[in-house]
Design an enzyme around this catalytic site. Sequence first.
Site, PDB file in Angstrom:
ATOM      1  N   ASN A 251      -9.934   0.075  -0.699  1.00 42.88           N
ATOM      2  CA  ASN A 251      -8.476   0.108  -0.594  1.00 42.88           C
ATOM      3  C   ASN A 251      -7.878  -0.494  -1.866  1.00 42.88           C
ATOM      4  O   ASN A 251      -7.970  -1.690  -2.091  1.00 42.88           O
ATOM      5  CB  ASN A 251      -8.062  -0.693   0.649  1.00 42.88           C
ATOM      6  CG  ASN A 251      -6.559  -0.688   0.874  1.00 42.88           C
ATOM      7  OD1 ASN A 251      -5.790  -0.304  -0.008  1.00 42.88           O
ATOM      8  ND2 ASN A 251      -6.146  -1.117   2.053  1.00 42.88           N
TER       9      ASN A 251
ATOM     10  N   CYS B  89       0.817  -1.228   0.000  1.00 42.15           N
ATOM     11  CA  CYS B  89       0.000   0.000   0.000  1.00 42.15           C
ATOM     12  C   CYS B  89       0.846   1.271   0.000  1.00 42.15           C
ATOM     13  O   CYS B  89       0.367   2.331  -0.386  1.00 42.15           O
ATOM     14  CB  CYS B  89      -0.962  -0.004   1.181  1.00 42.15           C
ATOM     15  SG  CYS B  89      -2.121  -1.375   1.106  1.00 42.15           S
TER      16      CYS B  89
ATOM     17  N   HIS C 226      -3.460   7.416   1.795  1.00 40.61           N
ATOM     18  CA  HIS C 226      -3.824   6.063   1.383  1.00 40.61           C
ATOM     19  C   HIS C 226      -5.238   5.795   1.884  1.00 40.61           C
ATOM     20  O   HIS C 226      -5.566   6.073   3.033  1.00 40.61           O
ATOM     21  CB  HIS C 226      -2.843   5.060   1.978  1.00 40.61           C
ATOM     22  CG  HIS C 226      -3.251   3.641   1.757  1.00 40.61           C
ATOM     23  ND1 HIS C 226      -3.635   3.168   0.520  1.00 40.61           N
ATOM     24  CD2 HIS C 226      -3.349   2.594   2.613  1.00 40.61           C
ATOM     25  CE1 HIS C 226      -3.939   1.889   0.627  1.00 40.61           C
ATOM     26  NE2 HIS C 226      -3.783   1.514   1.883  1.00 40.61           N
TER      27      HIS C 226
HETATM   28  O1  UT7 Z   1      -3.888  -0.953   3.409  1.00 43.24           O
HETATM   29  C1  UT7 Z   1      -3.097  -1.550   4.367  1.00 43.24           C
HETATM   30  C2  UT7 Z   1      -3.472  -1.092   5.677  1.00 43.24           C
HETATM   31  N1  UT7 Z   1      -4.696  -1.738   6.101  1.00 43.24           N
HETATM   32  C3  UT7 Z   1      -5.462  -1.125   6.924  1.00 43.24           C
HETATM   33  O2  UT7 Z   1      -5.180  -0.004   7.248  1.00 43.24           O
HETATM   34  C4  UT7 Z   1      -6.635  -1.836   7.533  1.00 43.24           C
HETATM   35  C5  UT7 Z   1      -6.702  -1.496   8.968  1.00 43.24           C
HETATM   36  N2  UT7 Z   1      -7.794  -2.105   9.684  1.00 43.24           N
HETATM   37  C6  UT7 Z   1      -9.087  -1.792   9.506  1.00 43.24           C
HETATM   38  O3  UT7 Z   1      -9.428  -0.998   8.663  1.00 43.24           O
HETATM   39  C7  UT7 Z   1     -10.101  -2.390  10.445  1.00 43.24           C
HETATM   40  O4  UT7 Z   1      -9.436  -3.043  11.492  1.00 43.24           O
HETATM   41  C8  UT7 Z   1     -11.076  -3.374   9.762  1.00 43.24           C
HETATM   42  C9  UT7 Z   1     -12.027  -2.600   8.882  1.00 43.24           C
HETATM   43  C10 UT7 Z   1     -10.276  -4.367   8.938  1.00 43.24           C
HETATM   44  C11 UT7 Z   1     -11.895  -4.137  10.794  1.00 43.24           C
HETATM   45  O5  UT7 Z   1     -12.575  -3.254  11.656  1.00 43.24           O
HETATM   46  P1  UT7 Z   1     -12.531  -3.509  13.230  1.00 43.24           P
HETATM   47  O6  UT7 Z   1     -13.406  -2.499  13.823  1.00 43.24           O
HETATM   48  O7  UT7 Z   1     -11.089  -3.521  13.644  1.00 43.24           O
HETATM   49  O8  UT7 Z   1     -13.222  -4.928  13.360  1.00 43.24           O
HETATM   50  P2  UT7 Z   1     -12.629  -6.314  13.872  1.00 43.24           P
HETATM   51  O9  UT7 Z   1     -11.659  -6.873  12.899  1.00 43.24           O
HETATM   52  O10 UT7 Z   1     -12.167  -6.173  15.283  1.00 43.24           O
HETATM   53  O11 UT7 Z   1     -13.943  -7.207  13.830  1.00 43.24           O
HETATM   54  C12 UT7 Z   1     -15.091  -6.878  14.612  1.00 43.24           C
HETATM   55  C13 UT7 Z   1     -16.186  -7.891  14.323  1.00 43.24           C
HETATM   56  C14 UT7 Z   1     -15.720  -9.342  14.441  1.00 43.24           C
HETATM   57  O12 UT7 Z   1     -16.756 -10.084  15.051  1.00 43.24           O
HETATM   58  P3  UT7 Z   1     -16.688 -10.460  16.617  1.00 43.24           P
HETATM   59  O13 UT7 Z   1     -15.435 -11.270  16.760  1.00 43.24           O
HETATM   60  O14 UT7 Z   1     -16.631  -9.161  17.336  1.00 43.24           O
HETATM   61  O15 UT7 Z   1     -17.946 -11.227  16.800  1.00 43.24           O
HETATM   62  C15 UT7 Z   1     -15.560  -9.770  13.023  1.00 43.24           C
HETATM   63  O16 UT7 Z   1     -15.759 -11.153  12.845  1.00 43.24           O
HETATM   64  O17 UT7 Z   1     -16.665  -7.747  13.001  1.00 43.24           O
HETATM   65  C16 UT7 Z   1     -16.666  -9.012  12.336  1.00 43.24           C
HETATM   66  N3  UT7 Z   1     -16.426  -8.808  10.919  1.00 43.24           N
HETATM   67  C17 UT7 Z   1     -17.391  -8.583  10.015  1.00 43.24           C
HETATM   68  N4  UT7 Z   1     -18.731  -8.534  10.139  1.00 43.24           N
HETATM   69  C18 UT7 Z   1     -19.452  -8.282   9.034  1.00 43.24           C
HETATM   70  C19 UT7 Z   1     -15.220  -8.760  10.267  1.00 43.24           C
HETATM   71  N5  UT7 Z   1     -15.416  -8.523   8.981  1.00 43.24           N
HETATM   72  C20 UT7 Z   1     -16.752  -8.414   8.795  1.00 43.24           C
HETATM   73  C21 UT7 Z   1     -17.559  -8.155   7.670  1.00 43.24           C
HETATM   74  N6  UT7 Z   1     -18.892  -8.091   7.842  1.00 43.24           N
HETATM   75  N7  UT7 Z   1     -17.037  -7.945   6.441  1.00 43.24           N
END
Ligand code: UT7
Length: 321
Positions: free
Chosen positions: A278, A113, A248
């Site tokens: 992204n 990225c 980004h």
């Molecule tokens: O480009 C390179 C750099 N990359 C980034 O900068 C990405 C950085 N990270 C992020 O943008 C965020 O961490 C995410 C968008 C990837 C995730 O958001 P989050 O608020 O950190 O969520 P999480 O991964 O902690 O997941 C929260 C919940 C989980 O369920 P439980 O365990 O709380 O029951 C996941 O299973 O959301 C669930 N989940 C989803 N639910 C519906 C994860 N993906 C999805 C989805 N739809 N697509």
Amino acid sequence: MIRSVVKGTGSALPARAVSNDELAKTVDTSDEWIVERTGIRSRHIAGEGETTATLATEAARRALAAAGVDASEIGLIVLATATPDQTFPATATIVQDALGCNGGIAFDVAAVCSGFLYALGVADSMLRTGAARKALVIGAETFSRILDWEDRATCVLFGDGAGAIVLAAEEVAEDGPGILATRLHADGAHNALLNVDGGPSTTGTVGKVRMKGREVFRHAVVNLAEVLAEALAGAGLTPADVDWVVPHQANARILDATSRKLGLPPEKVVVTVDRHANTSAASVPLALDVAVRDGRIKPGDLVVLEAMGGGFTWGASAVRM
Ligand code: UT7
């Protein structure tokens, strides 16, 4: 002094746009979750015949047209991608041949990225030291082809596309245009937080994207705010001097948190994550092109580009347009 001056920008997207609702038909997710957690509403996904090289070539042609530069004048192509058309040769050489400017320097840069920032830094150094007079710097990706479409935690986050700029080495005044300062970093200790689980030398396969999103998020906000301030300081500037931040486009919440940390008003941040998602190395030049073409970014504006990605790698560049 000699600086690398941005002469034109261009971008290209695959024809097909895919909404969150459309994704939710095949993946256990919802428009509500994706919008709330990321700000993404739609992304473009490459179809048959659309590759990293074809998107890159289209973006490059548009940048050349905007710059009023003929492809034959280009002596250097630096292309950032993590999704090359072939393991080798470099996608930059495919683009070079498509543009018909064979004979100059052409190579790829791999910093995921942050790839565009790395490519910009390399091209700027080469232009200022006389390796070429005019360069194309391109970020292009087809991440859809390395996504695990059964992993909802990653597959909803990415899109395909390409962005390009034409740079020219020019003698300019101190307060004139050009790349003022670029700062790049890497910390290979974080490989496991964001990677692809394959490669030619290990599994002999291409692999799929794996990410521990929450941990990446935490690092991103800290690293981006630091490197942005570093690039500005390198140019003898402060956040108050900034007209536009072109970040980004990984997550709207990262954009908000980073600009808050630096005291930058959100109105100065170019946001395209809602429609592009992204696009990895393509995201910064794509967003730059959008804001140049819609008239927000004007000649003379001080623009800061920043990105963070797998490696980790991260970087920022202060540019006078
Ligand atoms: O480009 C390179 C750099 N990359 C980034 O900068 C990405 C950085 N990270 C992020 O943008 C965020 O961490 C995410 C968008 C990837 C995730 O958001 P989050 O608020 O950190 O969520 P999480 O991964 O902690 O997941 C929260 C919940 C989980 O369920 P439980 O365990 O709380 O029951 C996941 O299973 O959301 C669930 N989940 C989803 N639910 C519906 C994860 N993906 C999805 C989805 N739809 N697509």
